[in-house]
Design an enzyme around this catalytic site. Structure first.
Site, PDB file in Angstrom:
ATOM      1  N   ASP A  78      60.975   2.698  24.014  1.00 35.06           N
ATOM      2  CA  ASP A  78      59.838   1.751  24.038  1.00 35.06           C
ATOM      3  C   ASP A  78      59.806   1.053  22.679  1.00 35.06           C
ATOM      4  O   ASP A  78      60.395   1.535  21.704  1.00 35.06           O
ATOM      5  CB  ASP A  78      58.510   2.487  24.281  1.00 35.06           C
ATOM      6  CG  ASP A  78      57.322   1.522  24.351  1.00 35.06           C
ATOM      7  OD1 ASP A  78      57.462   0.423  24.914  1.00 35.06           O
ATOM      8  OD2 ASP A  78      56.243   1.850  23.808  1.00 35.06           O
ATOM      9  N   SER A  79      59.074  -0.055  22.617  1.00 36.77           N
ATOM     10  CA  SER A  79      58.906  -0.740  21.335  1.00 36.77           C
ATOM     11  C   SER A  79      58.098   0.133  20.371  1.00 36.77           C
ATOM     12  O   SER A  79      58.197  -0.025  19.157  1.00 36.77           O
ATOM     13  CB  SER A  79      58.181  -2.062  21.560  1.00 36.77           C
ATOM     14  OG  SER A  79      56.947  -1.817  22.217  1.00 36.77           O
ATOM     15  N   CYS A  89      58.997   0.905  28.944  1.00 35.26           N
ATOM     16  CA  CYS A  89      58.310  -0.283  28.435  1.00 35.26           C
ATOM     17  C   CYS A  89      58.343  -1.341  29.536  1.00 35.26           C
ATOM     18  O   CYS A  89      59.423  -1.686  30.033  1.00 35.26           O
ATOM     19  CB  CYS A  89      59.047  -0.788  27.196  1.00 35.26           C
ATOM     20  SG  CYS A  89      58.389  -2.328  26.537  1.00 35.26           S
ATOM     21  N   GLU A 130      48.824   1.030  18.445  1.00 39.67           N
ATOM     22  CA  GLU A 130      49.843   1.324  17.416  1.00 39.67           C
ATOM     23  C   GLU A 130      49.185   1.687  16.084  1.00 39.67           C
ATOM     24  O   GLU A 130      49.719   2.452  15.294  1.00 39.67           O
ATOM     25  CB  GLU A 130      50.769   0.118  17.208  1.00 39.67           C
ATOM     26  CG  GLU A 130      51.796  -0.080  18.287  1.00 39.67           C
ATOM     27  CD  GLU A 130      52.859   1.021  18.354  1.00 39.67           C
ATOM     28  OE1 GLU A 130      53.294   1.520  17.312  1.00 39.67           O
ATOM     29  OE2 GLU A 130      53.251   1.375  19.486  1.00 39.67           O
ATOM     30  N   CYS A 179      51.440  -1.832  31.058  1.00 43.92           N
ATOM     31  CA  CYS A 179      51.962  -1.709  29.700  1.00 43.92           C
ATOM     32  C   CYS A 179      51.838  -0.221  29.391  1.00 43.92           C
ATOM     33  O   CYS A 179      50.763   0.368  29.606  1.00 43.92           O
ATOM     34  CB  CYS A 179      51.126  -2.525  28.723  1.00 43.92           C
ATOM     35  SG  CYS A 179      51.547  -2.201  26.992  1.00 43.92           S
ATOM     36  N   HIS A 224      51.506   1.364  26.808  1.00 42.51           N
ATOM     37  CA  HIS A 224      50.526   1.739  25.782  1.00 42.51           C
ATOM     38  C   HIS A 224      49.148   2.036  26.397  1.00 42.51           C
ATOM     39  O   HIS A 224      48.374   2.819  25.846  1.00 42.51           O
ATOM     40  CB  HIS A 224      50.345   0.607  24.766  1.00 42.51           C
ATOM     41  CG  HIS A 224      51.423   0.532  23.728  1.00 42.51           C
ATOM     42  ND1 HIS A 224      52.703   0.128  24.015  1.00 42.51           N
ATOM     43  CD2 HIS A 224      51.398   0.820  22.398  1.00 42.51           C
ATOM     44  CE1 HIS A 224      53.423   0.154  22.891  1.00 42.51           C
ATOM     45  NE2 HIS A 224      52.651   0.579  21.903  1.00 42.51           N
TER      46      HIS A 224
HETATM   47  N1  DGL Z   1      54.721  -0.634  25.705  1.00 45.57           N
HETATM   48  C1  DGL Z   1      55.197  -1.924  25.996  1.00 45.57           C
HETATM   49  C2  DGL Z   1      55.015  -2.311  27.454  1.00 45.57           C
HETATM   50  O1  DGL Z   1      54.935  -1.461  28.305  1.00 45.57           O
HETATM   51  C3  DGL Z   1      54.993  -3.130  25.147  1.00 45.57           C
HETATM   52  C4  DGL Z   1      54.221  -3.233  23.907  1.00 45.57           C
HETATM   53  C5  DGL Z   1      54.719  -4.355  23.026  1.00 45.57           C
HETATM   54  O2  DGL Z   1      55.672  -4.094  22.301  1.00 45.57           O
HETATM   55  O3  DGL Z   1      54.160  -5.454  23.064  1.00 45.57           O
HETATM   56  O4  DGL Z   1      55.016  -3.457  27.787  1.00 45.57           O
END
Ligand code: DGL
Length: 267
Positions: A13-14, A76, A155, A187, A189
Site C-alpha cells: 500500500d502507499s 490499495c 497517516e 480506500c 485507509h
Molecule cells: N490506501 C490507498 C487506497 O486504498 C490510498 C491512499 C493514498 O495513497 O492516497 O486507495
C-alpha cells in the site's frame, strides 16, 4: 507437503491503509509469511497523476519481487484502480487487487440499491468501481465522493479524533441525507475510522469493507495454485517503509501488535 510453499506473500500500500487488509489476511491465513511494504515517503498516491502512481507502484513491486514473494496483494484501491494491468504485465506471480473483492462484497449483500462510495481522487476518477458495480447490478444507484484529506489525517495518526470527525461530516454531508443502503470503504485507509463513519451515517447504512473478501480471494488463489504455506511454526512478518519508521510504527501499533518495521529506500 510437495504442494506447499513457504515463500512470503507481498502486501503493498502507499501507507498504513493496507494494514486493514493485512489484518484480515492474518486472521484467515495465520501460517503465511508476509512482507508488507508501505511507500510512506510518497504517500498519498490518490492525488497524483496516473503515470506517477504506476511508476511508484512498479518500484514497490520490484522491491517485493526481490524478496522472493510467491504472490502479491495490492492492498490499495488507488493502485488496484490505475496500475493493476501494468503490474500484471510486470510479473509472472499471481496478483490480487482489492476492487474485484470489493465489488463482490457489495453484490453479495441483499438490499443495497443505493450505494455511497468513498475513495481517493484517482480511484473515483478511474471509474473502475462504477464500471464493475453497474455491470453486476445495472440498477444500482451510486454516489461517489473523493475524501483525500482522510488519508492524510490517518497517516498523521489523527484518525478517530475530533478532527477526523469534523472532516467526515464535511465530506459526507450529502451522503447522510441521501438515504443510502450501504457505503463502501473504497480506500484501505478508511476502515481505521470505520466507527466514526458508522456513527455519523447511522445504523441504517451498511458499511462495506472489501478487506475480508480480499483475504478470502487470497485463500482461494493460494489453494488453486497450490501455494499455501504448510501449517507449522510461527509465521514471519516483516514491514518495510520508505520513510522513517517511527511514525508508521506508532500508528500501526494502535492497529496491530508491535512488529518488526524497517526502513528501506527505493529512490
Ligand atoms: N490506501 C490507498 C487506497 O486504498 C490510498 C491512499 C493514498 O495513497 O492516497 O486507495
Amino acid at each position: 507437503m510437495d504442494d506447499m510453499d513457504t515463500r512470503p506473500i507481498g502486501v503493498f500500500d502507499s501507507g498504513i491503509g493496507g494494514v486493514t487488509v493485512f489484518k484480515e489476511i492474518r486472521k484467515l491465513l495465520p501460517n503465511e509469511n508476509i512482507i508488507y511494504y508501505a511507500d510512506t515517503a510518497r504517500v498519498p498516491y490518490g492525488p497524483r497523476p496516473t503515470e506517477e502512481i504506476i511508476r511508484f507502484s512498479l518500484d514497490a513491486v520490484d522491491f517485493l519481487l526481490k524478496q522472493q514473494i510467491k504472490l502479491l496483494v495490492i492492498a490499495c484501491n488507488t493502485v488496484s484502480a490505475v496500475a493493476f494491468d501494468a503490474i500484471l504485465a510486470h510479473t509472472d506471480i499471481p496478483v490480487i487487487g482489492v476492487i474485484e473483492p470489493g465489488t463482490r462484497s457489495v453484490v453479495s449483500r441483499s438490499g443495497i440499491h443505493k450505494l455511497g462510495l468513498i475513495a481517493t481522487e484517482a480511484t473515483v476518477r478511474s471509474g473502475e468501481y462504477q464500471k464493475r458495480l453497474t455491470q453486476e447490478e445495472p440498477n444500482l444507484q451510486l454516489i461517489t465522493k473523493a475524501c483525500p484529506m482522510l488519508v492524510s489525517l490517518i497517516e498523521e495518526g489523527w484518525g478517530n479524533t475530533e478532527i477526523s470527525k469534523l472532516v467526515i461530516q464535511k465530506y459526507m454531508e450529502d451522503m447522510k441525507g441521501a438515504d443510502l443502503d450501504g457505503l463502501i470503504l473504497a480506500c484501505t485507509h478508511f476502515p481505521v475510522i470505520r466507527a466514526q463513519i458508522e456513527e455519523y451515517l447511522g445504523p441504517d447504512v451498511q458499511i462495506i469493507d472489501p478487506a475480508e473478501e480480499t483475504a478470502k480471494e487470497l485463500e482461494r488463489v493460494l489453494q488453486e495454485r497450490k501455494l499455501l504455506h504448510p501449517a507449522e511454526g510461527e509465521a514471519s512478518i516483516r514491514f518495510y517503509v520508505s520513510d522513517k519508521p517511527e511514525k508508521f510504527k506508532s500508528i500501526v501499533e494502535k492497529i496491530l501488535d508491535p512488529r518488526d518495521i524497517r526502513q528501506v529506500s527505493l529512490t
